[in-house]
Write a protein that holds these residues in place. Structure first.
Motif, PDB file in Angstrom:
ATOM      1  N   TYR A   1       0.874  -0.903   0.126  1.00  0.00           N
ATOM      2  CA  TYR A   1       0.364  -0.060   0.019  1.00  0.00           C
ATOM      3  C   TYR A   1       1.289   1.761  -0.316  1.00  0.00           C
ATOM      4  CZ  TYR A   1      -3.637   2.598   1.250  1.00  0.00           C
ATOM      5  OH  TYR A   1      -4.996   3.755   1.205  1.00  0.00           O
ATOM      6  N   GLU A   2       2.056   1.045   0.909  1.00  0.00           N
ATOM      7  CA  GLU A   2       2.872   2.257   1.018  1.00  0.00           C
ATOM      8  C   GLU A   2       3.760   2.992  -0.081  1.00  0.00           C
ATOM      9  OE1 GLU A   2       3.958   2.073   5.815  1.00  0.00           O
ATOM     10  OE2 GLU A   2       5.032   0.623   4.410  1.00  0.00           O
TER      11      GLU A   2
ATOM     12  N   SER B   1      -5.751  -3.253   5.529  1.00  0.00           N
ATOM     13  CA  SER B   1      -5.520  -4.552   6.036  1.00  0.00           C
ATOM     14  C   SER B   1      -5.870  -5.338   5.084  1.00  0.00           C
ATOM     15  CB  SER B   1      -5.779  -3.473   7.145  1.00  0.00           C
ATOM     16  OG  SER B   1      -7.282  -4.221   7.266  1.00  0.00           O
ATOM     17  N   ASP B   2      -6.618  -5.029   4.033  1.00  0.00           N
ATOM     18  CA  ASP B   2      -8.008  -5.758   3.398  1.00  0.00           C
ATOM     19  C   ASP B   2      -6.612  -6.474   3.086  1.00  0.00           C
ATOM     20  OD1 ASP B   2     -10.643  -6.387   2.000  1.00  0.00           O
ATOM     21  OD2 ASP B   2      -8.614  -6.615   0.133  1.00  0.00           O
ATOM     22  N   PRO B   3      -7.418  -8.157   2.948  1.00  0.00           N
ATOM     23  CA  PRO B   3      -6.898  -8.842   1.547  1.00  0.00           C
ATOM     24  C   PRO B   3      -6.438  -8.536   0.223  1.00  0.00           C
ATOM     25  CG  PRO B   3      -8.267 -10.265   2.431  1.00  0.00           C
ATOM     26  CD  PRO B   3      -8.777  -8.655   2.753  1.00  0.00           C
TER      27      PRO B   3
ATOM     28  N   ARG C   1      -3.727  -7.326  -6.824  1.00  0.00           N
ATOM     29  CA  ARG C   1      -2.432  -6.965  -6.679  1.00  0.00           C
ATOM     30  C   ARG C   1      -1.478  -6.493  -7.592  1.00  0.00           C
ATOM     31  NH1 ARG C   1      -1.360  -8.707  -1.690  1.00  0.00           N
ATOM     32  NH2 ARG C   1       0.241  -9.562  -2.881  1.00  0.00           N
ATOM     33  N   ALA C   2      -0.868  -7.749  -7.791  1.00  0.00           N
ATOM     34  CA  ALA C   2      -0.480  -7.971  -8.478  1.00  0.00           C
ATOM     35  C   ALA C   2      -0.164  -7.574  -9.914  1.00  0.00           C
ATOM     36  CB  ALA C   2       0.192  -9.178  -8.779  1.00  0.00           C
ATOM     37  N   VAL C   3      -1.543  -7.252 -10.554  1.00  0.00           N
ATOM     38  CA  VAL C   3      -0.968  -6.904 -11.930  1.00  0.00           C
ATOM     39  C   VAL C   3      -1.792  -5.690 -11.614  1.00  0.00           C
ATOM     40  CG1 VAL C   3      -3.366  -6.275 -14.044  1.00  0.00           C
ATOM     41  CG2 VAL C   3      -3.174  -8.756 -12.432  1.00  0.00           C
TER      42      VAL C   3
ATOM     43  N   TRP D   1      -3.833  -6.555  -0.096  1.00  0.00           N
ATOM     44  CA  TRP D   1      -3.485  -6.070   0.283  1.00  0.00           C
ATOM     45  C   TRP D   1      -1.992  -6.832   0.907  1.00  0.00           C
ATOM     46  CZ3 TRP D   1      -1.502  -1.376  -2.943  1.00  0.00           C
ATOM     47  CH2 TRP D   1      -2.988  -0.935  -3.138  1.00  0.00           C
ATOM     48  N   THR D   2      -2.806  -7.798   1.814  1.00  0.00           N
ATOM     49  CA  THR D   2      -2.130  -8.525   2.324  1.00  0.00           C
ATOM     50  C   THR D   2      -2.308 -10.032   1.526  1.00  0.00           C
ATOM     51  OG1 THR D   2      -3.991  -8.817   3.742  1.00  0.00           O
ATOM     52  CG2 THR D   2      -2.611  -7.133   4.472  1.00  0.00           C
ATOM     53  N   ALA D   3      -2.881 -10.320   1.188  1.00  0.00           N
ATOM     54  CA  ALA D   3      -2.819 -11.364   0.658  1.00  0.00           C
ATOM     55  C   ALA D   3      -1.437 -12.125  -0.090  1.00  0.00           C
ATOM     56  CB  ALA D   3      -3.584 -12.082  -0.385  1.00  0.00           C
ATOM     57  N   PRO D   4      -0.985 -13.608   0.382  1.00  0.00           N
ATOM     58  CA  PRO D   4       0.274 -13.840  -0.670  1.00  0.00           C
ATOM     59  C   PRO D   4      -0.267 -12.962  -1.927  1.00  0.00           C
ATOM     60  CG  PRO D   4      -0.830 -15.074   0.762  1.00  0.00           C
ATOM     61  CD  PRO D   4      -1.124 -14.342   0.678  1.00  0.00           C
ATOM     62  N   ALA D   5       1.390 -12.748  -2.486  1.00  0.00           N
ATOM     63  CA  ALA D   5       1.267 -12.326  -4.016  1.00  0.00           C
ATOM     64  C   ALA D   5       1.309 -13.727  -5.017  1.00  0.00           C
ATOM     65  CB  ALA D   5       2.703 -11.250  -4.266  1.00  0.00           C
ATOM     66  N   GLN D   6       0.325 -13.549  -5.916  1.00  0.00           N
ATOM     67  CA  GLN D   6       0.236 -14.377  -6.958  1.00  0.00           C
ATOM     68  C   GLN D   6       0.450 -14.335  -8.553  1.00  0.00           C
ATOM     69  OE1 GLN D   6      -1.317 -17.515  -6.285  1.00  0.00           O
ATOM     70  NE2 GLN D   6      -1.690 -16.517  -3.727  1.00  0.00           N
ATOM     71  N   PRO D   7       0.975 -15.141  -9.306  1.00  0.00           N
ATOM     72  CA  PRO D   7       1.855 -14.558 -10.315  1.00  0.00           C
ATOM     73  C   PRO D   7       0.907 -14.700 -11.059  1.00  0.00           C
ATOM     74  CG  PRO D   7       1.573 -17.038 -10.119  1.00  0.00           C
ATOM     75  CD  PRO D   7       1.281 -16.553  -8.315  1.00  0.00           C
ATOM     76  N   LEU D   8       1.419 -13.652 -12.266  1.00  0.00           N
ATOM     77  CA  LEU D   8       0.143 -13.068 -13.607  1.00  0.00           C
ATOM     78  C   LEU D   8       0.283 -14.621 -14.460  1.00  0.00           C
ATOM     79  CD1 LEU D   8       0.811 -10.457 -12.241  1.00  0.00           C
ATOM     80  CD2 LEU D   8       0.848  -9.449 -14.864  1.00  0.00           C
ATOM     81  N   PRO D   9      -0.548 -15.195 -14.683  1.00  0.00           N
ATOM     82  CA  PRO D   9      -0.866 -16.497 -15.831  1.00  0.00           C
ATOM     83  C   PRO D   9       0.603 -16.056 -16.377  1.00  0.00           C
ATOM     84  CG  PRO D   9      -3.163 -15.115 -16.288  1.00  0.00           C
ATOM     85  CD  PRO D   9      -2.125 -13.955 -15.088  1.00  0.00           C
TER      86      PRO D   9
END
Length: 603
Positions: free
Chosen positions: A10-11, A349-351, A293-295, A353-361
């Motif tokens: 987020y920051e 604090s929302d998922p 988030r990753a995208v 921002w906090t959920a583990p990063a997932q790879p793009l397809p």
């Protein structure tokens, strides 16, 4: 010992928004209702450009003003200072007696587009931009918005720019009898443009492209979020539309974060990632929040890392290149990119921002994703994205935008593309074109899909124009294997024509004359007669990523029927060659230098 803590996602995102805002703040003049940005003028008139230079930066500022944390102090400004300047500018720009007055909206005018941006900005940062205004100033702003009432709007995504001001006025108790009924009828018209699986055709523009992301789904989701209580079932429909769309659209982004350059308004850059955070903010669970988030972050950082610091966004892709912009764009236009910052409205604090990063397809194994509703096939090759469009083209009234933005055989991340030169030379990269005896070059325009599968893209179209009465009928089939395409073009030239097939254009350096990472190649299989290389340098720049570029072409002369087959390569590394083992009307068998075979059926 001092321990340092890495900034959160987020920051990091908030800091990017602040850095983008900083050069705008430096340009802000006291009492002004515009930001003096340098760049070409649009074809909408000076007042429209002035308003655009205020409204779109205001949309960027609104996300930053509403964000949690930060404050801009590291960039030399505060929230209070920025909010105050935009409030005062809003009042000056809507005051008919002021020198800064933007003027009213009128039929089919750009003012309505920027009014829509201001509505969203005022709602996002209501506590900073709207609530502090006096009742007198609010009434003045609403009177200005009221000038949109009864105006004509283009029958495409522009109808949202009638819907949003009327919705705002109704919600503020300033609407007229019938306004809500009218705006809901406009929403009916917008929904009539729905195709299926989350995709819309952009009305009279007749295009199906990335405008689906940052226009259709962006405005539709915002309307439901802000004004959905007018029609809760409709608001839910727009949330439902977004689910299949985002599941397709997440495949448009390369491992680098770059979105595939395709369609008009490419100068909006990371506007492409606009719907991901907004959908999450609106309660749409289409894809994993760590992937959304990753995208968003990869797409924004791809462009921001390539743009000069401490300068306003320019017209261009990875650098300033106004030639790629449409005539409706001006210096303020790139700030539609502000739409990407919807994630700043999501709690840290929302998922999201906090959920583990997932790879793009595109960061996984190569994929092929057919999207029949949009007439597209999207596939990944070594982390890059290749898009095949077998259906969409711009309507005949807007061909000045550049038919090649929809009419190339394929579009790729990593290498960019050519646009029409300043002298009017039609770009022939990654495309089939026809040249008449008078030297006019015709590219693909109106197109009709035949196949859109995981194995093949096929379409029919005519290369020509009604005034010249020139016509080359074409049926094109494309198959793929790694970085290679096999292209079959069945031709019926109704007059003598010179056909050209082009490979993807590579950005090359001015000194080494090579790209380094990518290669492009064309190989004749059947029918092509000559080969050549097209190169553009420096002042003759035509490539969206580089001052210098080059691409291979093959040509032949046709009068009547012909079958033209070629192999086209674009990718990382140096390709080998293919040898034809067998070729007849039913198909072809090819064998590569490494011994691998590729068999394709034409039936």
């Amino acid at each position: 010992m001092t321990l340092t803590t890495e900034p959160s996602n987020y920051e990091r995102s908030l800091a990017i928004a602040e850095k983008l805002l900083a050069p705008l703040v430096k340009c802000m003049k006291p009492g002004a209702a515009s930001i003096p940005l340098e760049g070409p003028a649009s074809d909408h008139g000076e007042l429209a450009d002035v308003l655009e230079s205020f409204a779109r930066p205001c949309l960027l500022a609104s996300h930053w003003l509403a964000a949690k944390g930060g404050g801009g102090e590291t960039e030399g400004f505060t929230r209070d200072e920025v909010a105050k300047w935009f409030r005062e500018g809003l009042v000056a720009g809507t005051d008919p007696s002021a020198d800064e007055y933007w003027g009213p909206v009128t039929n089919y005018h750009q003012h309505c587009v920027e009014m829509g941006a201001l509505v969203i900005a005022l709602e996002i940062a209501r506590d900073h931009l709207w609530t502090p205004l006096s009742d007198t100033d609010k009434h003045q702003v609403l009177r200005w918005m009221r000038t949109a009432r009864g105006c004509g709007f283009h029958r495409n995504n522009h109808l949202f720019f009638g819907v949003l001001p009327l919705s705002f006025m109704v919600s503020e108790g300033a609407g007229s009898p019938g306004d809500q009924e009218l705006l809901l009828r406009w929403m009916d018209t917008l929904e009539s443009m729905y195709l299926k699986d989350g995709w819309f055709i952009d009305g009279m523009n007749e295009t199906v492209d990335i405008y689906n992301a940052y226009a259709w789904h962006f405005y539709g989701l915002w309307w439901g979020k802000l004004y959905g209580d007018m029609d809760p079932d409709r608001a839910q429909r727009w949330r439902d539309y977004a689910v299949p769309f985002l599941k397709d659209y997440v495949h448009f982004f390369a491992a680098s974060g770059e979105n595939v350059p395709f369609g008009r308004s490419m100068v909006y850059r990371f506007n492409a990632s606009a719907p991901f955070g907004l959908a999450h903010y609106c309660g749409v669970s289409a894809i994993d929040p760590g992937l959304s988030r990753a995208v968003f972050m990869k797409n924004v950082e791809f462009f921001v890392s390539r743009l000069p610091e401490d300068q306003p966004l320019s017209l261009g892709w990875t650098d300033e290149f106004p030639l790629m912009a449409e005539v409706y764009s001006c210096a303020g236009s790139p700030y539609w990119a502000a739409k990407a910052f919807s994630p700043l409205l999501i709690d840290p604090s929302d998922p999201f921002w906090t959920a583990p990063a997932q790879p793009l397809p595109s960061e996984g194994d190569d994929f092929v994703r057919p999207i029949p509703a949009a007439g597209m096939v999207v596939r990944s090759v070594d982390g890059d994205i290749e898009l095949h469009n077998s259906e969409s083209g711009i309507n005949p009234g807007n061909t000045r935008f550049g038919t090649y933005k929809w009419g190339k055989t394929s579009y790729r991340t990593g290498v960019g593309l050519e646009v029409e030169s300043a002298s009017g030379e039609f770009p022939r990269d990654a495309a089939l074109t026809a040249e008449s005896e008078d030297g006019t070059v015709y590219g693909r325009h109106s197109t009709h899909m035949l196949k859109c599968t995981a194995d093949e893209s096929a379409m029919v179209y005519v290369l020509g124009h009604k005034v010249a009465h020139f016509s080359v009928q074409v049926e094109t089939h494309v198959w793929w294997k790694g970085g290679w395409q096999l292209q079959l073009h069945r031709i019926n030239a109704l007059q003598p024509a010179k056909l050209t097939v082009g490979g993807h254009s590579l950005p090359v350096s001015t000194d080494a004359h090579e790209n380094g990472a990518y290669s492009t190649k064309l190989q004749n299989v059947c029918g092509w007669e000559t080969s050549d290389t097209v190169r553009h340098d420096g002042a003759d720049r035509t490539h969206i990523m580089s001052e210098c570029s080059e691409y291979p072409i093959m040509t032949c002369n046709v009068n009547g029927e012909a079958t033209l087959i070629c192999l086209a390569y674009c990718g990382k590394g140096t390709p080998g060659n293919w040898n034809t083992v067998s070729l007849d009307e039913s198909g072809v068998v090819l064998k590569a230098d490494d011994g691998s075979e590729w068999e394709v059926s034409f039936e």
